[in-house]
Write a protein that holds these residues in place. Structure first.
Motif, mmCIF file in Angstrom:
data_model
loop_
_atom_site.group_PDB
_atom_site.id
_atom_site.type_symbol
_atom_site.label_atom_id
_atom_site.label_comp_id
_atom_site.label_asym_id
_atom_site.label_seq_id
_atom_site.Cartn_x
_atom_site.Cartn_y
_atom_site.Cartn_z
ATOM 1 N N PRO A 156 102.284 81.652 48.466
ATOM 2 C CA PRO A 156 101.918 80.243 48.583
ATOM 3 C C PRO A 156 101.936 79.760 50.046
ATOM 4 O O PRO A 156 102.769 80.209 50.843
ATOM 5 C CB PRO A 156 102.981 79.513 47.766
ATOM 6 C CG PRO A 156 103.515 80.543 46.833
ATOM 7 C CD PRO A 156 103.429 81.852 47.573
ATOM 8 N N ILE A 157 101.024 78.873 50.358
ATOM 9 C CA ILE A 157 100.952 78.323 51.714
ATOM 10 C C ILE A 157 102.261 77.640 52.075
ATOM 11 O O ILE A 157 102.723 77.743 53.214
ATOM 12 C CB ILE A 157 99.742 77.364 51.830
ATOM 13 C CG1 ILE A 157 98.441 78.152 51.662
ATOM 14 C CG2 ILE A 157 99.761 76.608 53.158
ATOM 15 C CD1 ILE A 157 97.193 77.301 51.480
ATOM 16 N N SER A 158 102.909 76.996 51.111
ATOM 17 C CA SER A 158 104.194 76.330 51.388
ATOM 18 C C SER A 158 105.264 77.339 51.812
ATOM 19 O O SER A 158 106.109 77.042 52.660
ATOM 20 C CB SER A 158 104.666 75.545 50.164
ATOM 21 O OG SER A 158 104.818 76.409 49.050
ATOM 22 N N ARG A 159 105.220 78.553 51.275
ATOM 23 C CA ARG A 159 106.176 79.595 51.679
ATOM 24 C C ARG A 159 105.868 80.080 53.102
ATOM 25 O O ARG A 159 106.779 80.348 53.888
ATOM 26 C CB ARG A 159 106.150 80.761 50.699
ATOM 27 C CG ARG A 159 107.259 81.774 51.021
ATOM 28 C CD ARG A 159 107.367 82.885 50.012
ATOM 29 N NE ARG A 159 107.689 82.358 48.708
ATOM 30 C CZ ARG A 159 107.292 82.911 47.562
ATOM 31 N NH1 ARG A 159 106.559 83.995 47.567
ATOM 32 N NH2 ARG A 159 107.626 82.382 46.405
ATOM 33 N N ILE A 160 104.576 80.191 53.434
ATOM 34 C CA ILE A 160 104.191 80.556 54.805
ATOM 35 C C ILE A 160 104.706 79.491 55.780
ATOM 36 O O ILE A 160 105.253 79.814 56.833
ATOM 37 C CB ILE A 160 102.662 80.714 54.926
ATOM 38 C CG1 ILE A 160 102.179 81.885 54.070
ATOM 39 C CG2 ILE A 160 102.246 80.899 56.392
ATOM 40 C CD1 ILE A 160 100.672 81.962 53.905
ATOM 41 N N ASP A 161 104.556 78.229 55.397
ATOM 42 C CA ASP A 161 105.059 77.135 56.236
ATOM 43 C C ASP A 161 106.559 77.278 56.490
ATOM 44 O O ASP A 161 107.027 77.096 57.615
ATOM 45 C CB ASP A 161 104.787 75.773 55.585
ATOM 46 C CG ASP A 161 103.317 75.390 55.584
ATOM 47 O OD1 ASP A 161 102.529 76.008 56.324
ATOM 48 O OD2 ASP A 161 102.967 74.459 54.839
#
Length: 97
Positions: free
Chosen positions: A30-35
């Motif tokens: 997920p993009i939120s995990r990359i963030d």
């Protein structure tokens, strides 16, 4: 075509091609995990999110369309963005057009 001054004599019609590229990226997480992982140290990157990092490139914009997928558009700098994404993120698929 002509006009009374003859200025249209120098008119050149250009091929109708878009001035930008489109990159569709499906991330492996997920993009939120990359963030949270890549951009944990804001001082290192100068931003706190993947969207902020991509948008910091001149003429490049990032739009998340779901939790794993983003559309990135840009006039130039797209190759540098692609290289960085491949180095620092997990990518399931990346398509350019």
């Amino acid at each position: 075509k002509t006009d009374e001054f003859g200025t249209l004599h120098h008119l050149q019609l250009l091929e109708d091609k878009p001035d930008f590229q489109i990159m569709t990226v499906v991330f492996g997480e997920p993009i939120s995990r990359i963030d949270r992982s890549v951009f944990e140290d804001v001082a290192t990157w100068g931003v706190c999110s993947l969207q902020g990092w991509v948008n910091s490139y001149e003429s490049v914009r990032f739009v998340a369309i779901n939790d794993h997928t983003a559309i990135i558009t840009g006039e130039y700098n797209m190759e540098q963005v692609k290289v960085w994404l491949e180095k620092y993120t997990s990518i399931k698929s990346l398509k350019t057009s």
